[in-house]
Design an enzyme around this catalytic site. Structure first.
Site, PDB file in Angstrom:
ATOM      1  N   LEU A  65       0.833  -1.208   0.000  1.00 12.31           N
ATOM      2  CA  LEU A  65       0.000   0.000   0.000  1.00 12.31           C
ATOM      3  C   LEU A  65       0.874   1.267   0.000  1.00 12.31           C
ATOM      4  CD1 LEU A  65      -2.947  -1.109   2.331  1.00 12.31           C
ATOM      5  CD2 LEU A  65      -2.834  -1.088  -0.156  1.00 12.31           C
ATOM      6  N   THR A  73      10.855  -3.559  -1.190  1.00 12.71           N
ATOM      7  CA  THR A  73      10.209  -4.455  -0.234  1.00 12.71           C
ATOM      8  C   THR A  73      10.611  -5.903  -0.497  1.00 12.71           C
ATOM      9  OG1 THR A  73       8.108  -4.966   0.840  1.00 12.71           O
ATOM     10  CG2 THR A  73       7.987  -4.550  -1.524  1.00 12.71           C
ATOM     11  N   LYS A 123      15.284  -6.543   0.240  1.00  9.66           N
ATOM     12  CA  LYS A 123      15.911  -5.563   1.141  1.00  9.66           C
ATOM     13  C   LYS A 123      17.410  -5.822   1.384  1.00  9.66           C
ATOM     14  CE  LYS A 123      11.829  -3.875   3.461  1.00  9.66           C
ATOM     15  NZ  LYS A 123      11.041  -3.765   4.679  1.00  9.66           N
ATOM     16  N   ALA A 172      13.173  -6.290   7.790  1.00 16.11           N
ATOM     17  CA  ALA A 172      12.467  -5.393   8.705  1.00 16.11           C
ATOM     18  C   ALA A 172      12.962  -5.589  10.132  1.00 16.11           C
ATOM     19  CB  ALA A 172      10.967  -5.661   8.614  1.00 16.11           C
TER      20      ALA A 172
HETATM   21  P1  ATR Z   1      11.336  -8.528   5.287  1.00 19.51           P
HETATM   22  O1  ATR Z   1      12.318  -7.894   4.392  1.00 19.51           O
HETATM   23  O2  ATR Z   1       9.936  -7.983   5.102  1.00 19.51           O
HETATM   24  O3  ATR Z   1      11.738  -8.535   6.727  1.00 19.51           O
HETATM   25  P2  ATR Z   1      12.313 -11.186   4.855  1.00 19.51           P
HETATM   26  O4  ATR Z   1      13.686 -10.606   4.890  1.00 19.51           O
HETATM   27  O5  ATR Z   1      11.962 -12.133   3.754  1.00 19.51           O
HETATM   28  O6  ATR Z   1      11.226 -10.037   4.787  1.00 19.51           O
HETATM   29  O7  ATR Z   1      12.031 -11.873   6.278  1.00 19.51           O
HETATM   30  C1  ATR Z   1      10.867 -12.531   6.584  1.00 19.51           C
HETATM   31  C2  ATR Z   1      10.900 -12.963   8.055  1.00 19.51           C
HETATM   32  O8  ATR Z   1       9.650 -13.605   8.350  1.00 19.51           O
HETATM   33  C3  ATR Z   1      11.979 -13.971   8.394  1.00 19.51           C
HETATM   34  O9  ATR Z   1      12.427 -13.750   9.710  1.00 19.51           O
HETATM   35  C4  ATR Z   1      11.234 -15.314   8.280  1.00 19.51           C
HETATM   36  O10 ATR Z   1      11.801 -16.367   9.036  1.00 19.51           O
HETATM   37  P3  ATR Z   1      13.017 -17.286   8.436  1.00 19.51           P
HETATM   38  O11 ATR Z   1      14.266 -16.458   8.572  1.00 19.51           O
HETATM   39  O12 ATR Z   1      13.039 -18.493   9.275  1.00 19.51           O
HETATM   40  O13 ATR Z   1      12.661 -17.551   6.993  1.00 19.51           O
HETATM   41  C5  ATR Z   1       9.903 -14.926   8.854  1.00 19.51           C
HETATM   42  N1  ATR Z   1       8.808 -15.808   8.434  1.00 19.51           N
HETATM   43  C6  ATR Z   1       8.183 -15.832   7.224  1.00 19.51           C
HETATM   44  N2  ATR Z   1       7.202 -16.781   7.224  1.00 19.51           N
HETATM   45  C7  ATR Z   1       7.222 -17.367   8.450  1.00 19.51           C
HETATM   46  C8  ATR Z   1       6.458 -18.399   9.077  1.00 19.51           C
HETATM   47  N3  ATR Z   1       5.468 -19.025   8.429  1.00 19.51           N
HETATM   48  N4  ATR Z   1       6.757 -18.735  10.352  1.00 19.51           N
HETATM   49  C9  ATR Z   1       7.748 -18.105  11.030  1.00 19.51           C
HETATM   50  N5  ATR Z   1       8.500 -17.109  10.492  1.00 19.51           N
HETATM   51  C10 ATR Z   1       8.247 -16.747   9.232  1.00 19.51           C
END
Ligand code: ATR
Length: 286
Positions: A15, A63, A67, A131
């Protein structure tokens, strides 16, 4: 026209265009700038950066999932982005593509606005991605007492904790979700910085349930769509203070807007536009 984008894959959930376009329109800048979403595949990322370097595009919000992996493609990082090791903003300056990060400041401003002090507090961050990194570093620099980073993949939490401890004075505990119950016992603030709870993807899921939340805790979610995530529902049931992700989207976007346009962002307008869309989404579902 000066072109701006939010890039990611997927990106249609974002968004960011709503808040940036509301701001551009209000300040009468919509005949000078455009802001759209663009799905960029990993193999197209380099070409996108090239277009920023030539000035064909003047900047972008970055995003998931770029990142971190975008960093080697950039010409320079700001101090914040370098420290955090993740980028959510790119822009052109003197023909160089600069990577910056406004997520940390967005989180701090959100907590401040909600009247939550982080000083001397024990904070749990769920997640160790882009993030989470920004939030963890910024909180560590701003004086939290104890930080715990809980992540599904424990190794990622450990790597992040190690670098934070090297660069700041904060002690960081790490673990996977098995440790959650233990660390939650004496936590003051819990921040979900994973994507769990996102609309259409994992909307009814939460990593923490009511039974683990105390009424004197603050529970914040970085996920902003839906505005009241399953985690925040559980927190409300437990009587805790909740902070939704909409403010963080607005504040991190406001910092980007200043960089992209050189103008102060109209925060209230951005928030109003965002909440209208979020409310519309939630009524569509019901
Ligand atoms: P962003 O840049 O938005 O932070 P990212 O770098 O892809 O996105 O990180 C996503 C985070 O969400 C990670 O900490 C991921 O955990 P892993 O490092 O184990 O992959 C977490 N995450 C995503 N889906 C998840 C799930 N179903 N259960 C627990 N953690 C999840």
């Amino acid at each position: 026209m000066k072109k701006l984008y939010v890039i990611g894959d997927p990106v249609d959930y974002s968004l960011s265009p709503v808040i940036h376009n509301a701001a551009l329109k209000t300040l009468g800048l919509d005949n000078e700038f455009t802001y759209d979403q663009m799905k960029v595949r990993k193999e197209e990322l380099k070409e996108f950066i090239r277009k920023v370097r030539t000035g064909e595009i003047i900047g972008a919000s970055v995003t998931m999932p770029y990142k971190e992996i975008i960093i080697p493609l950039l010409d320079e990082l700001t101090t914040e982005a370098d420290l955090i090791g993740a980028v959510n903003t790119i822009y052109i300056k003197d023909s160089r593509v600069i990577g910056h990060n406004t997520d940390g400041i967005g989180c701090i401003k959100t907590l401040e606005e909600s009247g939550v002090s982080i000083n001397e507090k024990k904070v749990i961050i769920l997640g160790a991605g882009g993030a989470a990194k920004a939030i963890a570093y910024t909180l560590a620099l701003k004086g939290v007492k104890k930080l715990a980073i809980i992540n599904r993949t424990k190794k990622k939490a450990e790597t992040l904790a190690k670098t934070i401890e090297q660069k700041t004075n904060t002690i960081v505990y790490t673990g996977n979700f098995d440790l959650l119950e233990t660390v939650l016992k004496d936590a003051d603030i819990i921040i979900n910085a994973t994507s769990v709870g996102m609309r259409k993807i994992s909307e009814n899921q939460t990593l923490v349930t009511e039974d683990l939340i105390h009424s004197d805790m603050v529970v914040m979610d970085v996920v902003y769509n839906p505005r009241v995530t399953q985690l925040l529902k559980e927190a409300k049931k437990a009587g805790a203070k909740t902070v939704d992700g909409s403010s963080m989207l607005v504040y991190q976007g406001a910092e980007q807007f200043k960089i992209f346009t050189g103008r102060k962002a109209p925060i209230k307008i951005m928030r109003k536009a965002l909440l209208e869309v979020l409310d519309e989404n939630s009524s569509k579902k019901n």
